[in-house]
Design a protein around this motif. Structure first.
Motif, PDB file in Angstrom:
ATOM      1  N   LEU A 154       0.804  -1.213   0.000  1.00 52.96           N
ATOM      2  CA  LEU A 154       0.000   0.000   0.000  1.00 52.96           C
ATOM      3  C   LEU A 154       0.845   1.275   0.000  1.00 52.96           C
ATOM      4  CD1 LEU A 154      -2.818  -1.149   2.432  1.00 52.96           C
ATOM      5  CD2 LEU A 154      -3.036  -0.700  -0.017  1.00 52.96           C
ATOM      6  N   HIS A 155       2.073   1.197   0.474  1.00 55.15           N
ATOM      7  CA  HIS A 155       2.956   2.367   0.430  1.00 55.15           C
ATOM      8  C   HIS A 155       3.084   2.907  -0.996  1.00 55.15           C
ATOM      9  CE1 HIS A 155       4.636   3.199   4.380  1.00 55.15           C
ATOM     10  NE2 HIS A 155       4.801   1.896   4.604  1.00 55.15           N
ATOM     11  N   THR A 156       3.265   2.015  -1.954  1.00 52.63           N
ATOM     12  CA  THR A 156       3.514   2.471  -3.323  1.00 52.63           C
ATOM     13  C   THR A 156       2.281   3.101  -3.957  1.00 52.63           C
ATOM     14  OG1 THR A 156       3.059   0.235  -4.165  1.00 52.63           O
ATOM     15  CG2 THR A 156       5.363   0.808  -3.704  1.00 52.63           C
ATOM     16  N   THR A 157       1.107   2.520  -3.696  1.00 49.68           N
ATOM     17  CA  THR A 157      -0.091   3.118  -4.288  1.00 49.68           C
ATOM     18  C   THR A 157      -0.459   4.416  -3.586  1.00 49.68           C
ATOM     19  OG1 THR A 157      -2.335   2.650  -5.053  1.00 49.68           O
ATOM     20  CG2 THR A 157      -1.755   1.820  -2.887  1.00 49.68           C
ATOM     21  N   ALA A 158      -0.172   4.510  -2.291  1.00 45.47           N
ATOM     22  CA  ALA A 158      -0.424   5.766  -1.570  1.00 45.47           C
ATOM     23  C   ALA A 158       0.433   6.887  -2.138  1.00 45.47           C
ATOM     24  CB  ALA A 158      -0.129   5.582  -0.081  1.00 45.47           C
ATOM     25  N   VAL A 199      -8.604  12.039  16.968  1.00 46.39           N
ATOM     26  CA  VAL A 199      -8.683  12.130  15.514  1.00 46.39           C
ATOM     27  C   VAL A 199      -7.931  13.348  14.999  1.00 46.39           C
ATOM     28  CG1 VAL A 199     -10.209  12.274  13.512  1.00 46.39           C
ATOM     29  CG2 VAL A 199     -10.906  10.945  15.515  1.00 46.39           C
ATOM     30  N   ASN A 200      -8.009  14.452  15.704  1.00 45.49           N
ATOM     31  CA  ASN A 200      -7.300  15.660  15.266  1.00 45.49           C
ATOM     32  C   ASN A 200      -5.790  15.456  15.282  1.00 45.49           C
ATOM     33  OD1 ASN A 200      -9.541  17.324  14.744  1.00 45.49           O
ATOM     34  ND2 ASN A 200      -9.774  17.761  16.925  1.00 45.49           N
ATOM     35  N   ARG A 201      -5.324  14.697  16.268  1.00 48.94           N
ATOM     36  CA  ARG A 201      -3.884  14.424  16.321  1.00 48.94           C
ATOM     37  C   ARG A 201      -3.471  13.507  15.168  1.00 48.94           C
ATOM     38  NH1 ARG A 201      -0.513  12.171  21.605  1.00 48.94           N
ATOM     39  NH2 ARG A 201       1.569  12.752  20.840  1.00 48.94           N
ATOM     40  N   VAL A 202      -4.319  12.557  14.849  1.00 48.21           N
ATOM     41  CA  VAL A 202      -4.052  11.698  13.692  1.00 48.21           C
ATOM     42  C   VAL A 202      -3.956  12.556  12.433  1.00 48.21           C
ATOM     43  CG1 VAL A 202      -4.979   9.864  12.223  1.00 48.21           C
ATOM     44  CG2 VAL A 202      -5.148   9.662  14.715  1.00 48.21           C
ATOM     45  N   CYS A 203      -4.860  13.514  12.295  1.00 45.56           N
ATOM     46  CA  CYS A 203      -4.839  14.405  11.132  1.00 45.56           C
ATOM     47  C   CYS A 203      -3.569  15.264  11.105  1.00 45.56           C
ATOM     48  CB  CYS A 203      -6.082  15.292  11.123  1.00 45.56           C
ATOM     49  SG  CYS A 203      -7.605  14.366  10.790  1.00 45.56           S
ATOM     50  N   ASP A 204      -3.089  15.643  12.287  1.00 47.41           N
ATOM     51  CA  ASP A 204      -1.827  16.401  12.354  1.00 47.41           C
ATOM     52  C   ASP A 204      -0.670  15.552  11.829  1.00 47.41           C
ATOM     53  OD1 ASP A 204      -3.078  18.605  13.420  1.00 47.41           O
ATOM     54  OD2 ASP A 204      -2.552  18.130  15.505  1.00 47.41           O
ATOM     55  N   TYR A 205      -0.653  14.272  12.191  1.00 42.19           N
ATOM     56  CA  TYR A 205       0.392  13.380  11.686  1.00 42.19           C
ATOM     57  C   TYR A 205       0.328  13.309  10.161  1.00 42.19           C
ATOM     58  CZ  TYR A 205       0.983  11.519  16.457  1.00 42.19           C
ATOM     59  OH  TYR A 205       1.230  11.370  17.800  1.00 42.19           O
ATOM     60  N   ILE A 206      -0.876  13.250   9.637  1.00 43.55           N
ATOM     61  CA  ILE A 206      -1.065  13.150   8.193  1.00 43.55           C
ATOM     62  C   ILE A 206      -0.587  14.415   7.493  1.00 43.55           C
ATOM     63  CG2 ILE A 206      -2.871  13.093   6.414  1.00 43.55           C
ATOM     64  CD1 ILE A 206      -4.320  11.091   8.347  1.00 43.55           C
ATOM     65  N   GLU A 207      -0.944  15.565   8.034  1.00 44.94           N
ATOM     66  CA  GLU A 207      -0.490  16.842   7.460  1.00 44.94           C
ATOM     67  C   GLU A 207       1.033  16.905   7.461  1.00 44.94           C
ATOM     68  OE1 GLU A 207      -2.313  19.127   6.128  1.00 44.94           O
ATOM     69  OE2 GLU A 207      -4.327  19.085   7.007  1.00 44.94           O
ATOM     70  N   SER A 208       1.636  16.479   8.561  1.00 45.67           N
ATOM     71  CA  SER A 208       3.098  16.500   8.670  1.00 45.67           C
ATOM     72  C   SER A 208       3.741  15.600   7.625  1.00 45.67           C
ATOM     73  CB  SER A 208       3.511  16.066  10.077  1.00 45.67           C
ATOM     74  OG  SER A 208       4.906  15.906  10.180  1.00 45.67           O
ATOM     75  N   ARG A 209       3.139  14.444   7.418  1.00 47.85           N
ATOM     76  CA  ARG A 209       3.688  13.489   6.449  1.00 47.85           C
ATOM     77  C   ARG A 209       3.623  14.052   5.030  1.00 47.85           C
ATOM     78  NH1 ARG A 209       7.220   9.238   6.464  1.00 47.85           N
ATOM     79  NH2 ARG A 209       6.672   7.723   4.859  1.00 47.85           N
ATOM     80  N   PHE A 210       2.506  14.683   4.685  1.00 45.19           N
ATOM     81  CA  PHE A 210       2.377  15.256   3.342  1.00 45.19           C
ATOM     82  C   PHE A 210       3.347  16.417   3.127  1.00 45.19           C
ATOM     83  CE2 PHE A 210      -1.898  13.190   2.864  1.00 45.19           C
ATOM     84  CZ  PHE A 210      -1.627  12.566   1.654  1.00 45.19           C
ATOM     85  N   LYS A 211       3.629  17.175   4.183  1.00 42.16           N
ATOM     86  CA  LYS A 211       4.595  18.274   4.066  1.00 42.16           C
ATOM     87  C   LYS A 211       5.987  17.743   3.738  1.00 42.16           C
ATOM     88  CE  LYS A 211       2.223  21.592   7.038  1.00 42.16           C
ATOM     89  NZ  LYS A 211       2.208  22.283   8.346  1.00 42.16           N
ATOM     90  N   ALA A 212       6.237  16.497   4.171  1.00 40.97           N
ATOM     91  CA  ALA A 212       7.524  15.856   3.872  1.00 40.97           C
ATOM     92  C   ALA A 212       7.475  15.123   2.535  1.00 40.97           C
ATOM     93  CB  ALA A 212       7.889  14.887   4.984  1.00 40.97           C
ATOM     94  N   THR A 213       6.400  15.377   1.772  1.00 37.90           N
ATOM     95  CA  THR A 213       6.185  14.839   0.415  1.00 37.90           C
ATOM     96  C   THR A 213       5.971  13.324   0.389  1.00 37.90           C
ATOM     97  OG1 THR A 213       8.518  14.492  -0.179  1.00 37.90           O
ATOM     98  CG2 THR A 213       7.579  16.718  -0.562  1.00 37.90           C
ATOM     99  N   TYR A 214       5.532  12.773   1.498  1.00 45.25           N
ATOM    100  CA  TYR A 214       5.233  11.342   1.526  1.00 45.25           C
ATOM    101  C   TYR A 214       3.761  11.136   1.874  1.00 45.25           C
ATOM    102  CZ  TYR A 214      10.240  10.400   1.473  1.00 45.25           C
ATOM    103  OH  TYR A 214      11.554  10.346   1.118  1.00 45.25           O
ATOM    104  N   ALA A 215       3.165  10.122   1.266  1.00 48.02           N
ATOM    105  CA  ALA A 215       1.775   9.791   1.580  1.00 48.02           C
ATOM    106  C   ALA A 215       1.734   8.856   2.795  1.00 48.02           C
ATOM    107  CB  ALA A 215       1.118   9.121   0.378  1.00 48.02           C
ATOM    108  N   PRO A 216       0.852   9.135   3.743  1.00 39.85           N
ATOM    109  CA  PRO A 216       0.856   8.385   5.000  1.00 39.85           C
ATOM    110  C   PRO A 216       0.057   7.084   4.969  1.00 39.85           C
ATOM    111  CG  PRO A 216      -0.661  10.207   5.140  1.00 39.85           C
ATOM    112  CD  PRO A 216      -0.033  10.292   3.783  1.00 39.85           C
ATOM    113  N   ILE A 217       0.488   6.152   5.811  1.00 38.05           N
ATOM    114  CA  ILE A 217      -0.222   4.900   6.059  1.00 38.05           C
ATOM    115  C   ILE A 217      -0.650   4.899   7.525  1.00 38.05           C
ATOM    116  CG2 ILE A 217      -0.060   2.383   6.176  1.00 38.05           C
ATOM    117  CD1 ILE A 217       0.166   3.185   3.356  1.00 38.05           C
TER     118      ILE A 217
END
Length: 332
Positions: A154-158, A199-217
């Motif tokens: 799933l990492h690659t498709t994400a 849930v908001n903290r989970v969303c913060d992790y996701i935002e952080s991951r996208f800022k690093a140009t990676y899609a989160p799992i």
């Protein structure tokens, strides 16, 4: 001796390897005869049996599921249950019963052994790894391997679509599959029932991951819940789909959910599960010949030991805060 064998509760990879080891050593080293009870405790209560011998277990080591079948039948549900168990065993001149199961199946064995004089020895199996007093249960390693392989894929498709991928794994009331597979698969967030999530903290992790140009799992156990408490899952497949929709709504990023479900319980057991199941079976038949009724074989480090069944089922083995913190290092 004449020994009975049953597998109860949910199926998992490695059950046949236990049966095979019990029969092979019992016949070859002790001259035992074996009888299998179909579909767990149901077979004992209803006297539904099958002969177990070496030809019956040949070729079963890599085979998933259980050649004896399984069910969630509780022999203690009716007041006459223990008496019916004793009568069936007496009818077939069974001297001992090897019970291969999880918390509920082994819990019944503990009561029957300690309160009703039924000569039982237990073997722990469950993909959830929630049986106390043993480091690992049969089936857990295979489930973690399946979940890890799914996360890897799933990492690659994400990354290709810049999506959030939510992976829902099994676990019942414990998060062992999630923490092991999440750490092994490089998940960016792992959510378990022992730690209600924000849930908001989970969303913060996701935002952080996208800022690093990676899609989160995100890996979530099917019984995990947000700190807000119960959620309305009507019309949804489960908590994974609910979480995916919440992530989309709160972050604007596209999210997809993969529910692994029974895939984790099916198929060929891993080499570790074959090794563990085989050793458990070998030591279980030794416990029978030692007359160690009410005992369960368990893994401690690399040693197979015996522990009281009552101790093993006294409470669920869950993920503690220190173990979960190892995963948190990699969140975001």
């Amino acid at each position: 001796m004449r020994v009975g064998v049953l597998t109860g509760g949910s199926d998992c990879p490695g059950l046949n390897a236990v049966i095979r080891a019990v029969v092979r050593k019992g016949v070859q080293d002790y001259g035992d005869g074996f009888i299998g009870f179909r579909d767990g405790w149901r077979g004992v209560l209803q006297d539904d049996t099958v002969v177990l011998d070496i030809p019956a277990v040949r070729g079963t080591l890599p085979r998933g599921g259980t050649i004896l079948g399984s069910s969630r039948t509780d022999p203690l549900a009716d007041t006459d249950g223990p008496d019916r168990v004793r009568k069936t065993l007496s009818r077939h001149e069974v001297d001992a019963l090897i019970v291969i199961g999880g918390v509920n199946t082994l819990g019944a064995a503990a009561v029957l052994a300690n309160q009703h004089g039924v000569p039982c020895v237990g073997v722990p199996k469950t993909i959830d790894n929630d049986v106390s007093a043993t480091d690992y249960t049969v089936g857990f390693d295979t489930a973690v391997r399946v979940a890890t392989e799914a996360i890897d894929r799933l990492h690659t498709t994400a990354e290709s679509h810049q999506r959030v991928l939510v992976v829902e794994v099994m676990g019942r009331n414990s998060g062992w599959i999630a923490v092991h597979a999440g750490l092994a698969g490089g998940a960016n967030c792992v959510l378990i029932p022992e730690q209600p999530f924000d849930v908001n903290r989970v969303c913060d992790y996701i935002e952080s991951r996208f800022k690093a140009t990676y899609a989160p799992i995100v890996v979530v156990t099917d019984s995990a819940l947000p700190q807000e408490g119960e959620v309305d899952l009507a019309g949804l497949s489960g908590i994974g789909e609910w979480l995916g929709r919440e992530i989309e709504r709160r972050t604007g990023y596209e999210a997809r959910t993969t529910v692994l479900g029974h895939i984790q319980r099916g198929g060929t057991p891993s080499p570790f599960d074959r090794w563990l199941a085989t050793r458990f079976g070998l030591h279980a038949i030794d416990a029978v010949h030692d007359g160690d009724w009410g005992a369960m074989v368990a893994l401690r480090g690399t040693d197979i030991v015996r522990v009281p069944l009552a101790e093993a089922v006294a409470g669920l083995k869950t993920v503690d805060a220190a173990r979960y913190a190892e995963n948190e290092v990699f969140f975001g």
